[in-house]
Design an enzyme around this catalytic site. Structure first.
Site, PDB file in Angstrom:
ATOM      1  N   GLU A   1       0.826  -1.212   0.000  1.00  0.00           N
ATOM      2  CA  GLU A   1       0.000   0.000   0.000  1.00  0.00           C
ATOM      3  C   GLU A   1       0.860   1.263   0.000  1.00  0.00           C
ATOM      4  O   GLU A   1       0.526   2.242  -0.691  1.00  0.00           O
ATOM      5  CB  GLU A   1      -0.933  -0.014   1.212  1.00  0.00           C
ATOM      6  CG  GLU A   1      -2.046  -1.040   1.097  1.00  0.00           C
ATOM      7  CD  GLU A   1      -2.963  -1.085   2.294  1.00  0.00           C
ATOM      8  OE1 GLU A   1      -4.014  -1.719   2.220  1.00  0.00           O
ATOM      9  OE2 GLU A   1      -2.614  -0.469   3.340  1.00  0.00           O
TER      10      GLU A   1
ATOM     11  N   HIS B   1     -10.160   0.268   0.589  1.00  0.00           N
ATOM     12  CA  HIS B   1     -10.508  -0.478   1.801  1.00  0.00           C
ATOM     13  C   HIS B   1     -11.995  -0.834   1.848  1.00  0.00           C
ATOM     14  O   HIS B   1     -12.431  -1.547   2.756  1.00  0.00           O
ATOM     15  CB  HIS B   1     -10.108   0.312   3.044  1.00  0.00           C
ATOM     16  CG  HIS B   1      -8.633   0.264   3.324  1.00  0.00           C
ATOM     17  ND1 HIS B   1      -7.723   1.076   2.672  1.00  0.00           N
ATOM     18  CD2 HIS B   1      -7.894  -0.513   4.160  1.00  0.00           C
ATOM     19  CE1 HIS B   1      -6.501   0.805   3.112  1.00  0.00           C
ATOM     20  NE2 HIS B   1      -6.581  -0.159   4.001  1.00  0.00           N
TER      21      HIS B   1
END
Length: 243
Positions: A140, A173
């Protein structure tokens, strides 16, 4: 944007979509069948497999970047480590503030369903810890901070670059009700990267934070639950943290 950066992004997207076929395949093959929830167990095993493969692909695609040891205006290593360690506490503080704002202004309860699901899968597939605590945060940070934020930051100011990269980070997410919370985390990690020009700084803060969350919600889960029952305020300290 560099060609290899596009390769990294494509590999990441394919990894995210691969569970559509990968999890049913593992269920069909009987992986995790011993568990009371074979689908969740299989999703944990598939995450370990897909994230690991993507991690090594990313290392391969960025091999030239890794070899480049000198980056303009980088913070001295000693200063960078101070920011890396301090960044962990900054991230926890920022997440706590965002969680309180979500609750007090929008009535959104602290805590993340996504995190709860991950913790449940970790109990079925302990190997998933390496993904949630190490591989996931590294990927990420490379994608959302080094590639997306870094590329935008070369053309625009910090606010624009951090806003776009942080919103993308939050959307990935898949909990839009916590858009503010995840975006705040994105801003925090982007700030650490912009401040030091060293990607290991937000990586360290992110890895440490995720590891902290996993430990608190597994090893100390019973103690935290008892504390939350005694006082609702503690929910924002422990219960509101997300991966």
């Amino acid at each position: 944007m560099k060609r290899q950066y596009w390769y990294v992004i494509i590999a990441y997207v394919i990894m995210q979509l691969s569970s559509i076929a990968g999890v049913p395949l593992l269920v069909f093959l009987g992986v995790g069948a011993h568990s009371h929830n074979a689908v969740e167990a299989a999703s944990g095993y598939w995450a370990v497999i897909s994230f690991s493969i993507t991690f090594f692909l990313v290392l391969f695609f960025l091999r030239n970047d890794i070899k480049q040891r000198h980056e303009r205006d980088r913070a001295p290593l000693s200063v960078a480590w101070v920011w890396a360690i301090g960044g962990f506490f900054l991230a926890l503080f920022a997440q706590g503030i965002a969680s309180n704002i979500e609750y007090r202004l929008f009535g959104i309860q602290a805590g993340s369903e996504n995190t709860k699901t991950i913790i449940e899968i970790i109990r079925l597939t302990p190997a998933l810890v390496i993904v949630t605590s190490v591989i996931g945060p590294i990927l990420e940070e490379v994608i959302f901070r080094k590639i997306i934020f870094g590329t935008l930051y070369n053309k625009y100011n910090f606010l624009i670059a951090a806003t776009i990269s942080s919103l993308l980070f939050a959307v990935v997410h898949m909990e839009l009700e916590h858009l503010l919370l995840y975006s705040t985390m994105g801003f925090t990690f982007a700030f650490l990267y912009a401040k030091t020009k060293r990607i290991f700084v937000p990586i360290f803060a992110h890895v440490t934070m995720n590891t902290f969350v996993v430990v608190m919600q597994t090893v100390f889960a019973d103690h935290i639950e008892q504390i939350i029952k005694e006082t609702d305020k503690m929910q924002f300290i422990f219960g509101g943290f997300s991966l």
